[in-house]
Write a protein that holds these residues in place. Structure first.
Motif, PDB file in Angstrom:
ATOM      1  N   ARG B 243       0.945  -1.218  -0.098  1.00 44.08           N
ATOM      2  CA  ARG B 243      -0.136   0.012   0.022  1.00 44.08           C
ATOM      3  C   ARG B 243       0.852   1.254  -0.001  1.00 44.08           C
ATOM      4  O   ARG B 243       0.280   2.520  -0.100  1.00 44.08           O
ATOM      5  CB  ARG B 243      -1.046  -0.013   1.272  1.00 44.08           C
ATOM      6  CG  ARG B 243      -0.218  -0.205   2.642  1.00 44.08           C
ATOM      7  CD  ARG B 243      -1.173  -0.702   3.638  1.00 44.08           C
ATOM      8  NE  ARG B 243      -0.585  -1.220   4.657  1.00 44.08           N
ATOM      9  CZ  ARG B 243      -0.801  -0.503   5.984  1.00 44.08           C
ATOM     10  NH1 ARG B 243      -1.278   0.619   6.069  1.00 44.08           N
ATOM     11  NH2 ARG B 243       0.115  -1.338   6.845  1.00 44.08           N
ATOM     12  N   ASP B 244       2.065   1.087   0.307  1.00 46.17           N
ATOM     13  CA  ASP B 244       3.001   2.229   0.153  1.00 46.17           C
ATOM     14  C   ASP B 244       3.614   2.642  -1.476  1.00 46.17           C
ATOM     15  O   ASP B 244       4.071   3.750  -1.382  1.00 46.17           O
ATOM     16  CB  ASP B 244       4.327   1.997   0.978  1.00 46.17           C
ATOM     17  CG  ASP B 244       4.004   1.783   2.507  1.00 46.17           C
ATOM     18  OD1 ASP B 244       3.008   2.422   2.841  1.00 46.17           O
ATOM     19  OD2 ASP B 244       4.647   0.884   3.301  1.00 46.17           O
ATOM     20  N   PHE B 246       2.848   2.716  -5.808  1.00 45.47           N
ATOM     21  CA  PHE B 246       1.839   2.418  -6.636  1.00 45.47           C
ATOM     22  C   PHE B 246       2.742   2.638  -7.908  1.00 45.47           C
ATOM     23  O   PHE B 246       3.811   3.156  -7.998  1.00 45.47           O
ATOM     24  CB  PHE B 246       0.884   3.757  -6.895  1.00 45.47           C
ATOM     25  CG  PHE B 246       1.474   4.946  -6.680  1.00 45.47           C
ATOM     26  CD1 PHE B 246       1.350   5.631  -7.837  1.00 45.47           C
ATOM     27  CD2 PHE B 246       1.626   5.548  -5.760  1.00 45.47           C
ATOM     28  CE1 PHE B 246       1.761   6.976  -8.175  1.00 45.47           C
ATOM     29  CE2 PHE B 246       2.054   6.882  -5.657  1.00 45.47           C
ATOM     30  CZ  PHE B 246       2.085   7.593  -6.874  1.00 45.47           C
ATOM     31  N   VAL B 247       1.972   2.216  -9.169  1.00 44.26           N
ATOM     32  CA  VAL B 247       2.726   2.555 -10.708  1.00 44.26           C
ATOM     33  C   VAL B 247       1.841   3.649 -11.411  1.00 44.26           C
ATOM     34  O   VAL B 247       0.872   3.837 -11.368  1.00 44.26           O
ATOM     35  CB  VAL B 247       2.587   1.146 -11.172  1.00 44.26           C
ATOM     36  CG1 VAL B 247       3.063   1.213 -12.671  1.00 44.26           C
ATOM     37  CG2 VAL B 247       3.147  -0.052 -10.539  1.00 44.26           C
ATOM     38  N   LYS B 255       4.792   6.189  -1.262  1.00 43.67           N
ATOM     39  CA  LYS B 255       4.366   7.756  -0.870  1.00 43.67           C
ATOM     40  C   LYS B 255       4.782   8.033   0.212  1.00 43.67           C
ATOM     41  O   LYS B 255       4.977   7.338   1.250  1.00 43.67           O
ATOM     42  CB  LYS B 255       2.844   7.135  -0.611  1.00 43.67           C
ATOM     43  CG  LYS B 255       1.905   6.591  -1.713  1.00 43.67           C
ATOM     44  CD  LYS B 255       0.550   5.856  -1.165  1.00 43.67           C
ATOM     45  CE  LYS B 255      -0.261   5.087  -2.378  1.00 43.67           C
ATOM     46  NZ  LYS B 255      -1.497   4.365  -1.706  1.00 43.67           N
ATOM     47  N   LYS B 261       7.579   9.517  -4.517  1.00 48.00           N
ATOM     48  CA  LYS B 261       9.221   9.495  -4.724  1.00 48.00           C
ATOM     49  C   LYS B 261       9.554   7.972  -5.317  1.00 48.00           C
ATOM     50  O   LYS B 261       8.974   6.894  -5.179  1.00 48.00           O
ATOM     51  CB  LYS B 261       9.844   9.214  -3.479  1.00 48.00           C
ATOM     52  CG  LYS B 261      11.516   9.488  -3.421  1.00 48.00           C
ATOM     53  CD  LYS B 261      11.796   9.409  -1.975  1.00 48.00           C
ATOM     54  CE  LYS B 261      13.436   9.197  -2.221  1.00 48.00           C
ATOM     55  NZ  LYS B 261      13.961   9.101  -0.653  1.00 48.00           N
ATOM     56  N   ALA B 289      -0.439  -3.337  -8.150  1.00 41.66           N
ATOM     57  CA  ALA B 289      -0.964  -3.492  -9.481  1.00 41.66           C
ATOM     58  C   ALA B 289      -0.182  -2.736 -10.602  1.00 41.66           C
ATOM     59  O   ALA B 289       0.258  -1.527 -10.491  1.00 41.66           O
ATOM     60  CB  ALA B 289      -2.647  -2.963  -9.689  1.00 41.66           C
ATOM     61  N   GLY B 290       0.012  -3.569 -11.361  1.00 39.61           N
ATOM     62  CA  GLY B 290       0.851  -2.867 -12.571  1.00 39.61           C
ATOM     63  C   GLY B 290       2.420  -3.073 -12.592  1.00 39.61           C
ATOM     64  O   GLY B 290       3.391  -2.666 -13.223  1.00 39.61           O
ATOM     65  N   ASN B 293       4.284  -4.820 -15.188  1.00 43.60           N
ATOM     66  CA  ASN B 293       4.389  -3.999 -16.582  1.00 43.60           C
ATOM     67  C   ASN B 293       5.577  -3.078 -16.235  1.00 43.60           C
ATOM     68  O   ASN B 293       6.421  -3.095 -17.416  1.00 43.60           O
ATOM     69  CB  ASN B 293       3.133  -3.271 -16.851  1.00 43.60           C
ATOM     70  CG  ASN B 293       3.133  -2.674 -18.110  1.00 43.60           C
ATOM     71  OD1 ASN B 293       3.362  -3.051 -19.139  1.00 43.60           O
ATOM     72  ND2 ASN B 293       2.920  -1.241 -18.074  1.00 43.60           N
TER      73      ASN B 293
END
Lengths: 272, 469, 312
Positions: B243-244, B246-247, B255, B261, B289-290, B293
């Motif tokens: 949860r820290d 993301f893509v 985050k 960052k 997610a992602g 990729n």
């Protein structure tokens, strides 16, 4: 034949979610029997280009929507020129070896009944191609096409036991049976031109079986034929879940509703 | 039976100092020291939960105070063999996810690779930086005689246990400084900086500044959480949960209090199945997610690579010596344990005729759960395995029951008695291969037991590599 | 300079929970002191009810009969009560474990050891050795603050922890004053009597400020002075003014380090200015209760704005 396709999928989130990630495999295959003429995929109106071609030979796009997303609308549309190759996937480029398609998945596990069905097809003799046809015939006769009789989680074994299902179930049983005989087999997602008005949904699925010397050959037990010029091949995988052309992942908790609309029609071609 | 301290001709040289120390201390003092060590471990919070066992979620792995010792000469042979194996395993992984030459050559059966669920079609054509798939290779080694080391299995995913190697040494040095003053023991505390250097070396091409590395953990409820936080701390990098992260735009971001960052290298301690809900298990909340990729596009490096597990399968294990010959053109330095493949009719017949003497292992299982130890099994247990093997022969292999070496180990009353051990060193693979002089020695605490798994009554020991005199 | 948002959040809450555990111990102490006065059963129960109200745990006790035993156990050992001392330690330790790498070994070991000892806090023992138990709790919290103070790097992580302490402390002081505000109102001075005097000193006891008060006001127990001491006196470490001196100091440091000011800076600055402008006469004139609930709301808003500014 020249086929026009429009495929719209809308995910709605209530309340709006913080972000949505999507993986799209919505780009029709290119091989001797099929050429996309113009093909456009968009997400909430923005054009989508594939990032890479995966091991199965399918083009894949990964997209992200961020910041209060109430809705994600994916539209794939365009025209595809098709030729009848009696189901043979000739001239298709892919990196994976057919051996991978011997792997069992939870949805395509062959139980005793499927193995028995496969043995019956195998006993009919002749080449692998003709025995695979026999398997398709058997599956077609044992599982009646009944929309709504099964859902996306139904396994091959459950569908055969119930004796009814849809194209996904037909494909799963052919795949399970073929693999139990040591023939590599996989799941193909695509579109299909239904000839009876309002008779069939236009998204479709069938199986491909690896036939020595010929390569991959499609088998559609729902229509009990090998794919013709009415078929548009999009992508493949080990089973329906693996081959899913659309996959979304929402960040956060929300009720998700899905709305799908597909149309396939022949394009009237004028002589020039 | 080979005891590493008491050889055929008296105490073996590497253990002379240990023997003097044991004699000087005596059982009562040792028992007291053991309690002191346990208090230390608890206070620091080094715990290990065994998945699915319930009970105390923060159980301690019993720590045995008596070190296990290798001479400099022994270590030289071992380390050459370990490095060789780590190289070959990575070459194999690159090959199966590209041209598959070793399969085409008929050296490794295609089936073992392609039908293995650890082989990920999603990895076809992906080019990890430096062609490294398994960056941390843990190789389980057993010993049966003065010169007989054998590899029991390879761990190419994200092998755990290295924090015990480091903490065991910390505790020993805190408790017995005089012992280290008398004996020249190679230090192990360079591991964290070596790991960090390894991570930085495999940063993606897109990374232009100093690579930002993170450790990705499933969270505090994971049994190896202590290790995750320990390694992040020792390396001076962030310990993140999914949860820290993301893509976005093909890159991975964390985050922070200053906003997003960029992250370049993710040392992930979550399983393949869970790393990306868009590609693998859709219900996973542990993944990002992602991520796949971004990885494929060269925006981030995942350490170790997804799909690396296909190299450490127990059936593929049989072919590692062949891989060494095929890819490196070298003679294997470390031997495999002779292995019968139940999928082979001749081998199967032998195994079924000798169930009482062999060890049967499940090919995809791990952690000593799906295992039959012939000489210690009951008739009923053998019958269960006979049926399991007959139903699905390809899922099992068997090996002779080895007379694992023993090392003096403290019993309940503080006396030293021989107990069976194995050994797991950790090779780090970046642009070069690095090896810390040491590893994790696991010991079967019950008399006569051969099962060293911490989930089944095993303990750990500090492992010494002596410096050259 | 930046830190993982989750780390900032866990540190903020870790120190809040520890501060709350300590405040709980003080509140129970206050209740015990009141209960030692000769009174009927109903009055004693009322005293415990006011302690419960000040602790913010009223929902947990709803529909339960309240006596000393129920109140003490509910506020100390009951894991069903999310703000009991044991729950606060559980949660602080859970926060700490999630961000172990952000803590020094000494800070972590202090907290972890305290948590390991919670197992010894049986109900029977708590009731039998209540004063020792409360001293132990206060001691452990102080020890943790000391360990953190002595060993932690003075970076933004430390600052987020400090913010948690003072937001929680300000909240506790305000709620305690509000629960007892009726004894502080001027008209009660007329009533006077031993019981009221005892009420005032107990408020000071609950903030560990009795001796400090003596030094500052020479034993003059007027309710005005007590309220002044706990709201506006900058040298009382549990006063609202002191908490906001600390908060504004930390927020200014963060603004310098990050090179940006946010709405939380504005809110805190406003509160500090307001406290500088007002005197205790005005507060009583405008209504002590109204002032207190206004300050609680403002403090909550600040906590929310801090989270928003630093993405947690």
């Amino acid at each position: 034949m020249l086929l026009a396709v429009r495929h719209r999928t809308t995910y709605r989130y209530d309340p709006a979610v913080a972000g949505v990630a999507m993986r799209l495999k919505l780009f029709p295959s290119r091989f001797d029997g099929q050429k996309p003429r113009r093909w456009r995929v968009s997400l909430n109106g923005a054009a989508v280009k594939p990032d890479f071609t995966n091991g199965w030979g399918d083009e894949v796009a990964t997209l992200f929507l961020r910041g209060g997303v109430p809705e994600a609308e994916v539209i794939a549309e365009g025209e595809v020129e098709t030729h009848d190759l009696a189901g043979v996937l000739r001239g298709f480029r892919e990196a994976l070896k057919p051996g991978v398609c011997l792997r069992e998945t939870p949805r395509t596990r062959a139980d005793a009944a499927i193995a028995e069905l496969a043995r019956e097809a195998d006993a009919s003799g002749g080449s692998v191609l003709s025995r695979a046809h026999a398997l398709q015939d058997l599956v077609s006769s044992r599982i009646a096409y009944v929309p709504g009789a099964t859902d996306h989680g139904t396994t091959a074994a459950q569908a055969l036991a119930a004796g009814k299902g849809v194209c996904q179930d037909h494909a799963h049983v052919i795949i399970a049976g073929a693999r139990s005989l040591g023939w590599p087999a996989r799941y193909v997602a695509g579109y299909y031109l239904a000839h009876i008005e309002g008779g069939d949904v236009a998204t479709h699925a069938w199986a491909e079986v690896w036939v020595p010397d010929l390569g991959w050959v499609g088998f559609d037990a729902s229509n009990d034929i090998c794919p013709t010029a009415d078929y548009i091949r999009v992508c493949s995988g080990l089973d329906a879940a693996d081959a899913a052309p659309l996959r979304g992942h929402a960040e956060g908790v929300a009720a998700e509703t899905l709305d799908v609309e597909v149309g396939v029609a022949p394009v009237a071609q004028t002589q020039q | 039976m080979f005891d590493e301290m008491r050889g055929a001709d008296g105490t073996r040289p590497p253990y002379r100092e240990i023997e003097r120390w044991l004699d000087a201390l005596g059982p009562e003092a040792l028992a007291l020291k053991r309690d002191e060590a346990e208090t230390l471990f608890r206070r620091i919070g080094i715990t290990f939960a065994v998945y699915g066992e319930g009970g105390d979620p923060e159980r301690l792995i019993p720590f045995d105070l008596i070190p296990r010792v290798f001479s400099a000469t022994e270590w030289r042979t071992l380390s050459r063999g370990i490095v060789q194996r780590a190289k070959a395993l990575n070459a194999f992984l690159h090959d199966v996810y590209h041209r598959g030459e070793i399969l085409k050559a008929g050296i490794v059966p295609e089936d073992l690779v392609y039908r293995n669920s650890a082989f990920l079609p999603e990895m076809m054509g992906v080019d990890p930086p430096g062609r490294v798939y398994s960056h941390i290779v843990g190789i389980d080694i057993v010993r049966t005689g003065p010169h007989d080391f054998m590899v029991l299995e390879d761990n190419c995913r994200t092998p755990s246990g290295v924090s015990y190697m480091l903490e065991n040494r910390e505790i020993m040095m805190r408790m017995f400084p005089d012992l280290f003053a008398r004996e020249r023991v190679e230090p192990v505390d360079g591991y964290a900086s070596m790991l960090r250097a390894t991570l930085e070396e495999v940063a993606p091409r897109a990374c232009r500044q100093d690579p930002v590395c993170v450790v990705l953990t499933p969270g505090p409820l994971n049994s190896a959480y202590y290790e995750h936080s320990f390694l992040a701390d020792q390396m001076g990098v962030e310990l993140v949960e999914a949860r820290d992260l993301f893509v976005d735009r093909g890159l991975v971001w964390m985050k922070t209090t200053e906003g997003p960052k960029r992250v370049d290298v993710i040392y992930r301690r979550i399983d393949d199945d869970f790393i990306d809900p868009l590609v693998f298990r859709p219900e996973s909340v542990l993944g990002v997610a992602g991520l796949m990729n971004a990885y494929r596009a060269g925006g981030v490096t995942i350490v170790g690579a997804p799909g690396a597990g296909v190299a450490d399968d127990k059936a593929v294990y049989c072919y590692v010596p062949d891989m060494i010959r095929f890819y490196l053109g070298e003679t294997p330095i470390l031997k495999n344990v002779p292995t019968w493949k139940c999928g082979d009719p001749g081998d199967r017949a032998h195994v079924l005729d000798n169930l009482g003497e062999v060890v049967v292992k499940e090919v995809h299982g791990s952690g000593g759960y799906g295992m039959l130890i012939g000489p210690r099994s009951t008739e009923a247990e053998r019958e269960i395995f006979r049926r399991k093997i007959e139903a699905d022969p390809g899922a099992f292999i068997a090996q002779p029951t080895l007379a694992l070496s023993t090392v003096p180990t403290m019993t309940a009353d503080g006396a030293a008695a021989p107990r069976h051990v194995d050994f797991r060193p950790f090779a780090l693979v970046g642009r070069e291969i690095r090896l810390t002089p040491g590893g994790l020695t696991r010991v079967a605490l019950r008399e006569g037991s051969l099962v060293v798994n911490s989930s089944q009554g095993g303990g750990v020991k500090d492992t010494w590599v002596l410096a050259d005199r | 300079m930046s830190t993982l948002s989750r780390t900032a959040s866990e540190l903020f809450w870790m120190t809040r929970y520890l501060e709350r555990a300590e405040a709980m111990a003080r509140l129970v102490e206050m209740g015990r002191r009141m209960a030692m006065l000769p009174s009927d059963r109903e009055t004693a129960a009322d005293e415990w009810r006011s302690v419960i109200a000040a602790s913010g745990c009223a929902p947990h006790f709803e529909g339960r009969a309240v006596d000393e035993r129920a109140a003490v156990l509910g506020l100390i050992t009951d894991r069903e009560n999310p703000s009991s001392i044991v729950s606060c330690f559980d949660r602080a330790r859970q926060n700490a474990r999630s961000v172990r790498t952000a803590l020094t070994t000494q800070s972590w070991e202090t907290l972890n050891e305290a948590w390991l000892k919670l197992g010894d806090l049986t109900e029977e023992r708590v009731l039998r050795e209540l004063p020792q138990t409360l001293d132990w709790v206060k001691g452990r919290c102080a020890q943790f603050r000391g360990a953190a103070d002595a060993t932690m790097l003075r970076d933004d992580r430390y600052d987020f922890g400090r913010l948690g302490i003072f937001i929680e402390r300000a909240d506790m002081t305000l709620r305690l004053l509000d629960v007892k505000h009726f004894v502080l109102l001027p008209e009660t001075e007329v009533v006077g009597g031993g019981r009221d005097r005892h009420q005032w000193t107990s408020v000071l006891m609950a903030t560990s400020a009795l001796r400090a008060y003596h030094w500052a006001y020479r034993g003059d127990y007027s309710p005005w002075r007590i309220a002044d001491f706990l709201i506006l006196n900058h040298s009382c470490p549990r006063s609202l003014a002191y908490c906001y001196d600390e908060i504004i100091g930390v927020l200014d440091r963060l603004a310098r380090a990050y090179g940006a000011r946010h709405p939380c800076h504005h809110t805190a600055t406003e509160t500090v200015a307001m406290l500088a402008d007002i005197d205790i006469g005005e507060i009583f004139h405008d209504g002590l209760h109204e002032f207190l609930i206004g300050a609680v709301a403002r403090n909550n808003r600040l906590a929310y704005e801090i989270g928003a500014a630093y993405h947690f």
